[in-house]
Design a protein around this motif. Structure first.
Motif, PDB file in Angstrom:
ATOM      1  N   THR A 117       0.857  -1.183   0.000  1.00  5.93           N
ATOM      2  CA  THR A 117       0.000   0.000   0.000  1.00  5.93           C
ATOM      3  C   THR A 117       0.890   1.230   0.000  1.00  5.93           C
ATOM      4  O   THR A 117       1.745   1.390   0.876  1.00  5.93           O
ATOM      5  N   ASP A 145       0.591   5.383  -0.313  1.00  4.75           N
ATOM      6  CA  ASP A 145      -0.289   6.552  -0.282  1.00  4.75           C
ATOM      7  C   ASP A 145      -1.765   6.141  -0.313  1.00  4.75           C
ATOM      8  O   ASP A 145      -2.571   6.711  -1.035  1.00  4.75           O
ATOM      9  N   GLY A 146      -2.072   5.078   0.443  1.00  5.93           N
ATOM     10  CA  GLY A 146      -3.450   4.616   0.568  1.00  5.93           C
ATOM     11  C   GLY A 146      -3.956   3.728  -0.553  1.00  5.93           C
ATOM     12  O   GLY A 146      -5.084   3.242  -0.497  1.00  5.93           O
ATOM     13  N   LYS A 147      -3.135   3.468  -1.567  1.00  7.22           N
ATOM     14  CA  LYS A 147      -3.558   2.644  -2.705  1.00  7.22           C
ATOM     15  C   LYS A 147      -2.870   1.283  -2.658  1.00  7.22           C
ATOM     16  O   LYS A 147      -1.643   1.206  -2.646  1.00  7.22           O
ATOM     17  N   PRO A 148      -3.657   0.183  -2.660  1.00  7.71           N
ATOM     18  CA  PRO A 148      -3.059  -1.155  -2.622  1.00  7.71           C
ATOM     19  C   PRO A 148      -2.551  -1.591  -4.000  1.00  7.71           C
ATOM     20  O   PRO A 148      -3.157  -1.278  -5.024  1.00  7.71           O
ATOM     21  N   HIS A 149      -1.435  -2.312  -3.989  1.00  6.15           N
ATOM     22  CA  HIS A 149      -0.836  -2.839  -5.218  1.00  6.15           C
ATOM     23  C   HIS A 149      -0.495  -4.306  -4.979  1.00  6.15           C
ATOM     24  O   HIS A 149       0.236  -4.635  -4.048  1.00  6.15           O
ATOM     25  N   ASP A 150      -1.015  -5.175  -5.825  1.00 10.78           N
ATOM     26  CA  ASP A 150      -0.791  -6.618  -5.731  1.00 10.78           C
ATOM     27  C   ASP A 150       0.557  -6.930  -6.376  1.00 10.78           C
ATOM     28  O   ASP A 150       0.704  -6.821  -7.598  1.00 10.78           O
ATOM     29  N   TRP A 207       8.818  -1.280  -7.512  1.00 15.00           N
ATOM     30  CA  TRP A 207       8.105  -0.077  -7.092  1.00 15.00           C
ATOM     31  C   TRP A 207       9.076   1.029  -6.768  1.00 15.00           C
ATOM     32  O   TRP A 207      10.258   0.793  -6.549  1.00 15.00           O
ATOM     33  N   HIS A 223       3.446   4.248   3.473  1.00 18.02           N
ATOM     34  CA  HIS A 223       3.427   2.945   2.803  1.00 18.02           C
ATOM     35  C   HIS A 223       3.519   1.834   3.841  1.00 18.02           C
ATOM     36  O   HIS A 223       3.965   2.052   4.966  1.00 18.02           O
TER      37      HIS A 223
END
Length: 107
Positions: free
Chosen positions: A62, A64-69, A76, A84
């Motif tokens: 995560t 900045d509040g956004k999840p990444h699989d 990244w 994060h």
């Protein structure tokens, strides 16, 4: 500076997550993180830019509040001072580079 492979130098970050500094120079520091399945790296921030590469496993990163699989081979970049954290889906290994050098990660 040259650093040869070693299985020592791991430091507990939180329960089930360890890190070790691999090498550092004047501007960057590289670290290996071993993340245990089911563990969470709490949301945090620091002034260092952080780039990473998932060597093995599966995490939900995560930024900045956004999840990444994230799966093996994914990478990244996290700007400094951006929140994060990560949820560890499978035992995982990540390599990360910090700039400037994280003085608190120097051996």
């Amino acid at each position: 500076m040259i650093q040869k492979t070693s299985q020592t130098g791991y430091i507990k970050v939180v329960e089930g997550i360890t890190r070790r500094t691999l090498v550092y120079g004047n501007s960057t520091l590289m670290a290996e993180f071993c993340l245990g399945k089911g563990r969470t790296l709490p949301v945090h921030r620091h002034p260092h830019e952080q780039t990473g590469y998932l060597v093995s496993g599966h995490i939900i990163l995560t930024i900045d509040g956004k999840p990444h699989d994230m799966k093996p081979g994914d990478s990244w970049a996290i700007p400094g001072n951006v929140e994060h954290g990560a949820e560890v889906i499978e035992d995982s290994v990540a390599i990360e580079v910090f700039s400037p050098v994280r003085e608190d990660y120097k051996p």
